[in-house]
Design a protein around this motif. Structure first.
Motif, PDB file in Angstrom:
ATOM      1  N   PRO A 280       0.646  -1.064   0.286  1.00 50.57           N
ATOM      2  CA  PRO A 280       0.177  -0.249   0.039  1.00 50.57           C
ATOM      3  C   PRO A 280       1.033   1.132   0.000  1.00 50.57           C
ATOM      4  O   PRO A 280       1.588   1.435   0.834  1.00 50.57           O
ATOM      5  N   SER A 281       0.598   2.528  -0.331  1.00 39.26           N
ATOM      6  CA  SER A 281       0.879   3.538  -0.662  1.00 39.26           C
ATOM      7  C   SER A 281      -0.244   4.809   0.172  1.00 39.26           C
ATOM      8  O   SER A 281      -0.955   4.740  -0.336  1.00 39.26           O
ATOM      9  N   LEU A 282       1.066   5.704   0.501  1.00 41.92           N
ATOM     10  CA  LEU A 282      -0.044   6.794   1.699  1.00 41.92           C
ATOM     11  C   LEU A 282       0.360   8.225   0.863  1.00 41.92           C
ATOM     12  O   LEU A 282       1.575   8.507   1.119  1.00 41.92           O
ATOM     13  N   LEU A 283      -0.700   8.704   0.521  1.00 44.64           N
ATOM     14  CA  LEU A 283      -0.214   9.897  -0.197  1.00 44.64           C
ATOM     15  C   LEU A 283      -1.034  11.605   0.581  1.00 44.64           C
ATOM     16  O   LEU A 283      -2.453  10.726   1.024  1.00 44.64           O
ATOM     17  N   VAL A 284      -0.005  12.315   1.297  1.00 46.50           N
ATOM     18  CA  VAL A 284      -0.232  13.391   2.030  1.00 46.50           C
ATOM     19  C   VAL A 284      -0.530  14.434   1.478  1.00 46.50           C
ATOM     20  O   VAL A 284       1.089  14.490   1.172  1.00 46.50           O
ATOM     21  N   ARG A 285      -0.767  15.698   1.489  1.00 47.29           N
ATOM     22  CA  ARG A 285      -0.567  16.629   0.541  1.00 47.29           C
ATOM     23  C   ARG A 285      -1.771  17.510   1.108  1.00 47.29           C
ATOM     24  O   ARG A 285      -3.240  18.528   1.042  1.00 47.29           O
ATOM     25  N   GLY A 286      -1.416  19.009   1.206  1.00 50.43           N
ATOM     26  CA  GLY A 286      -1.614  20.361   0.738  1.00 50.43           C
ATOM     27  C   GLY A 286      -1.222  21.027   0.042  1.00 50.43           C
ATOM     28  O   GLY A 286       0.265  21.511   0.181  1.00 50.43           O
ATOM     29  N   HIS A 287      -1.892  21.958   0.079  1.00 45.19           N
ATOM     30  CA  HIS A 287      -1.570  23.138  -1.193  1.00 45.19           C
ATOM     31  C   HIS A 287      -2.081  24.962  -0.540  1.00 45.19           C
ATOM     32  O   HIS A 287      -4.260  24.818  -0.055  1.00 45.19           O
ATOM     33  N   PHE A 288      -1.965  26.057  -0.598  1.00 46.40           N
ATOM     34  CA  PHE A 288      -2.882  26.965  -0.340  1.00 46.40           C
ATOM     35  C   PHE A 288      -2.160  28.073  -1.706  1.00 46.40           C
ATOM     36  O   PHE A 288      -0.669  27.789  -2.480  1.00 46.40           O
ATOM     37  N   GLY A 289      -2.799  28.361  -2.331  1.00 51.92           N
ATOM     38  CA  GLY A 289      -2.638  29.663  -3.819  1.00 51.92           C
ATOM     39  C   GLY A 289      -3.778  30.659  -3.597  1.00 51.92           C
ATOM     40  O   GLY A 289      -4.987  30.966  -3.095  1.00 51.92           O
ATOM     41  N   LEU A 290      -3.272  31.251  -4.051  1.00 51.89           N
ATOM     42  CA  LEU A 290      -2.816  33.061  -3.900  1.00 51.89           C
ATOM     43  C   LEU A 290      -3.635  34.055  -5.151  1.00 51.89           C
ATOM     44  O   LEU A 290      -2.220  33.728  -5.486  1.00 51.89           O
ATOM     45  N   PHE A 291      -4.326  34.520  -5.310  1.00 53.68           N
ATOM     46  CA  PHE A 291      -4.628  35.315  -6.570  1.00 53.68           C
ATOM     47  C   PHE A 291      -5.182  36.155  -6.989  1.00 53.68           C
ATOM     48  O   PHE A 291      -6.353  36.236  -6.267  1.00 53.68           O
ATOM     49  N   ARG A 292      -4.108  37.431  -6.923  1.00 54.05           N
ATOM     50  CA  ARG A 292      -4.796  38.861  -7.213  1.00 54.05           C
ATOM     51  C   ARG A 292      -4.676  39.238  -8.569  1.00 54.05           C
ATOM     52  O   ARG A 292      -3.673  39.188  -8.681  1.00 54.05           O
ATOM     53  N   GLU A 293      -5.808  40.099  -8.397  1.00 57.59           N
ATOM     54  CA  GLU A 293      -5.970  40.838 -10.067  1.00 57.59           C
ATOM     55  C   GLU A 293      -6.392  41.821  -9.455  1.00 57.59           C
ATOM     56  O   GLU A 293      -7.628  42.788  -9.445  1.00 57.59           O
ATOM     57  N   GLN A 294      -5.775  43.178 -10.559  1.00 57.33           N
ATOM     58  CA  GLN A 294      -5.927  44.317 -10.766  1.00 57.33           C
ATOM     59  C   GLN A 294      -6.526  44.688 -11.660  1.00 57.33           C
ATOM     60  O   GLN A 294      -5.453  44.676 -12.743  1.00 57.33           O
ATOM     61  N   LEU A 295      -7.869  45.512 -12.048  1.00 59.71           N
ATOM     62  CA  LEU A 295      -8.303  46.058 -13.500  1.00 59.71           C
ATOM     63  C   LEU A 295      -8.269  47.388 -13.246  1.00 59.71           C
ATOM     64  O   LEU A 295      -8.982  47.698 -12.797  1.00 59.71           O
ATOM     65  N   LEU A 296      -7.718  48.141 -14.181  1.00 58.82           N
ATOM     66  CA  LEU A 296      -7.887  49.983 -14.588  1.00 58.82           C
ATOM     67  C   LEU A 296      -8.326  49.604 -15.875  1.00 58.82           C
ATOM     68  O   LEU A 296      -7.908  49.090 -16.353  1.00 58.82           O
ATOM     69  N   GLN A 297     -10.095  50.834 -15.665  1.00 58.36           N
ATOM     70  CA  GLN A 297     -10.458  51.032 -16.912  1.00 58.36           C
ATOM     71  C   GLN A 297     -10.377  52.460 -17.105  1.00 58.36           C
ATOM     72  O   GLN A 297     -10.862  53.291 -16.057  1.00 58.36           O
ATOM     73  N   ASP A 298      -9.956  53.212 -17.772  1.00 58.48           N
ATOM     74  CA  ASP A 298      -9.190  54.352 -17.144  1.00 58.48           C
ATOM     75  C   ASP A 298      -9.807  55.028 -18.795  1.00 58.48           C
ATOM     76  O   ASP A 298      -8.772  55.528 -20.296  1.00 58.48           O
ATOM     77  N   GLN A 299     -10.702  56.275 -18.764  1.00 54.20           N
ATOM     78  CA  GLN A 299     -11.330  56.656 -20.208  1.00 54.20           C
ATOM     79  C   GLN A 299     -10.735  57.948 -20.981  1.00 54.20           C
ATOM     80  O   GLN A 299     -10.471  58.886 -20.063  1.00 54.20           O
ATOM     81  N   ARG A 300     -10.868  58.379 -21.372  1.00 54.38           N
ATOM     82  CA  ARG A 300      -9.709  59.132 -22.583  1.00 54.38           C
ATOM     83  C   ARG A 300     -10.218  59.812 -22.081  1.00 54.38           C
ATOM     84  O   ARG A 300     -11.660  60.215 -23.246  1.00 54.38           O
TER      85      ARG A 300
END
Length: 654
Positions: A280-300
């Motif tokens: 038998p085999s055993l897998l133990v895993r932990g994962h943390f992900g952080l995603f940051r999005e910035q959106l600027l719409q500048d009217q001329r």
């Protein structure tokens, strides 16, 4: 000049790689490739019950692609979806929200709307890409109704590994990447980084808008591992990537907006795998992900339509999985916990979060194991996963898969399964107002999960000719409770209309896929051909699902001329006309097909690309020239991909 000198020094310390002998195979046996996605455990490709497609590192380098989207652009049975927030992926006619993208089996945070941008994946550390089409929720849960794409990263194999790749070409596109690794006793270390940039491009220069954004991307990662023996491995991985895009948008009201978008991704993963002496085999895993999005719409020339938004997505993932061989049964089971949290000013309430726990079990049963590769072989793989979501309750996802080998030359596979997708946070809680056009998009917290039922059948035939392979497959997926956008009026700046999400749609996708690989009489030359037929229909509106090509033909020619150390790859695809429905109201109506929808046919097109590579066999250096979109297929509205271009570069591996 420095790179060749370093390579010359290193190769002087070790003998050059020997040339292939006359009896050596010209390429590795693909059926002996180890894969993990179809079973969540290591299996030989020839043994997997559910069909798996593999794109190797050698193929990635030979094609000269810079990101995952470009790699899959001409993959048979795959369609890309272009939006101003990124490039998504369709499998078997199902949109990006129904396809799960993984890295080493772990989810990736940061879907924008319902799309996970494939341009975020640079492929620098990828050893291979595995694709499983069809229902995979029995092992992976939500969002895997259409299939799974899994990027498997490299492992260090030698005391010293060094590599670098650089290219430059059209649109002032530059791509540079480097990696280093070492294996010292039980310890492994790998570090790498990359940079990519490209100018904006425009299919319609007469207006102010651009078709494709200018981009810059930085990424880096670090991997540590401890493997005291073949049965135990502990690892820690971390990575950071930043992608900046600059573009110009033209509002339907005539306003010109400069768009600046930044996406940042941070991931850290800790895991261990241990195989006991009795199997038998055993897998133990932990994962943390952080995603940051910035959106600027500048009217001329005005501030009326200026807008800035920032989104933070946090992903928490934990897995405990066991694998055991018990006689004729290979059992895989485990418990997985997934948590998501989103902070965004465009949500009615923020932050919002959910947690989902899943329990899964699959049994690969050798009903008829055959003898020494001969005789009738039959494998049956029933699987079941049950997910409990903090918002949507419980959802079972069963699947039954069968693999039959009547002879060594013939393999038949079939599977049937159920899947589900909970609504995204945007669909539940979004509150977005566009005063310039006159509409409001409002989420619906009463939405329920979407569900699917799918059947896949496929046949592989390997004639008694080296390098030849033919396959045929058919699929049918039925969808219910699909989320559509509804409204009660036409967008108007003086009286904004509200668009809402509702579980009102039913649809299906079905089709066939034919593939063939032939070794041509010229030594080391192979021709791959594929044809895909897709019938995808919205049953609620009684019309085709938007944007799908009904017919698609793919071809790839690969050749190696060893006396001159040359390799060439040419691949192309013909994509038939696609139907879109454009509303009469403009703006949001055009995006969602609202109003008196007018069917519009996007023209068929041919996509062609090629790469030629010259190898300095004794030094590990390669020179290459890559041409993409050679027939300049594309347009502003329906196919806004980069125009014709050429890149040249150098690669070095030690």
């Amino acid at each position: 000049m420095i790179l060749p000198l370093v390579a010359a020094f290193l190769t002087s310390q070790s003998p050059p790689a020997p040339a292939p002998g006359p009896n050596e195979p010209e390429e590795p046996n693909r059926r002996q490739q180890t894969v993990v996605t179809a079973s969540r455990a290591e299996r030989k490709l020839e043994d997997v019950v559910v069909a798996t497609e593999v794109i190797t590192r050698e193929q990635i380098d030979a094609l000269g692609v810079r990101d995952l989207g470009q790699l899959l652009q001409q993959q048979p049975g795959v369609e890309l979806v272009y939006t101003f927030r990124g490039v998504g992926l369709r499998l078997q006619g199902l949109d990006p929200e129904y396809v799960l993208v993984l890295v080493d089996g772990e989810r990736v945070s940061g879907r924008v709307g319902t799309t996970l941008d494939l341009g975020r994946f640079s492929l620098r550390e990828v050893e291979r890409v595995e694709i499983v089409k069809g229902p995979a929720a029995a092992l992976y849960g939500a969002d895997a109704m259409g299939g799974v794409v899994n990027l498997i990263t490299r492992r260090v194999q030698r005391p010293l590994e060094l590599g670098g790749r650089g290219m430059f070409g059209t649109l002032l596109e530059g791509d540079a990447r480097a990696n280093a690794g070492t294996k010292q006793g039980p310890f492994e270390l790998r570090v790498g980084g990359g940079f990519r940039r490209r100018d904006a491009y425009d299919w319609q220069p007469e207006d102010a808008a651009t078709s494709g954004a200018a981009l810059q991307r930085f990424d880096g990662d670090l991997s540590l591992a401890y493997a005291p023996d073949e049965r135990t491995r502990v690892w820690l991985r971390g990575g950071y990537a930043r992608r900046d895009e600059n573009a110009v948008d033209l509002n339907p009201s005539g306003a010109v907006l400069d768009r600046r978008q930044r996406q940042e991704q941070f991931d850290v993963s800790l895991g261990s795998r241990h195989q006991l002496a009795d199997g038998p085999s055993l897998l133990v895993r932990g994962h943390f992900g952080l995603f940051r999005e910035q959106l600027l719409q500048d009217q001329r020339g005005s501030r009326a339509l200026d807008d800035y938004s920032q989104n933070f997505t946090r992903l928490y993932e934990g897995l405990v999985q066991g694998d055991h061989r018990l006689g004729a049964h290979a059992l895989t089971g485990g418990v997985e916990v997934l948590g998501e949290r989103l902070n965004s000013a465009r949500l009615e309430r923020s932050p919002v979060s959910r947690i989902r726990g899943g329990v899964f079990l699959q049994d690969e049963w050798d009903v008829l194991p055959g003898t020494d590769g001969e005789g009738l072989r039959l494998k049956v793989a029933p699987g079941l996963r049950f997910d409990l979501d903090s918002q949507f309750g419980g959802a079972p996802s069963p699947r039954l898969a069968i693999k039959l080998d009547p002879s060594p030359a013939l393999t038949v596979r079939a599977s049937a399964g159920l899947g589900f997708r909970p609504p995204s946070f945007q669909e539940l809680y979004l509150r977005f107002t566009n005063t310039g056009i006159g509409y409001v998009v409002s989420g619906n917290p009463d939405l329920t999960a979407e569900h699917s039922a799918a059947v896949n059948v496929g046949v592989d035939w390997r004639p008694p000719l080296s390098g030849w392979l033919f396959s045929a497959s058919a699929f049918h997926t039925r969808l219910r409770d699909l989320i559509n956008v509804t409204a009660g009026g036409v967008p108007n700046p003086d009286d904004p209309v509200t668009f809402n999400y509702e579980n009102v749609a039913r649809a299906y996708t079905q089709g066939i896929e034919l593939n063939g690989r032939v070794k041509l009489p010229v030594r080391s030359t192979y021709l791959d051909l594929a044809y895909t037929f897709l019938d995808a229909r919205d049953l609620t509106r009684d019309r085709p699902l938007e944007g799908r090509s009904r017919h698609r033909v793919n071809a790839q020619l690969t050749t190696r001329y060893r006396p001159l150390n040359l390799e060439a790859v040419v691949r192309g695809s013909w994509v038939s006309c696609r139907t879109y429905f454009l509303g009469v109201g403009g703006g949001m109506a055009n995006v969602i097909g609202y109003g008196e929808d007018t069917p519009t046919g996007a023209p068929a097109y041919v996509d062609l690309e090629a790469q030629v590579t010259y190898r300095f066999r004794s030094s590990g250096i390669e020179l290459f020239v890559n041409g993409y979109n050679l027939l300049n297929a594309g347009d502003q509205q329906f196919n806004p991909r980069p125009p014709r271009g050429v890149l040249g570069g150098i690669q070095w591996d030690y």
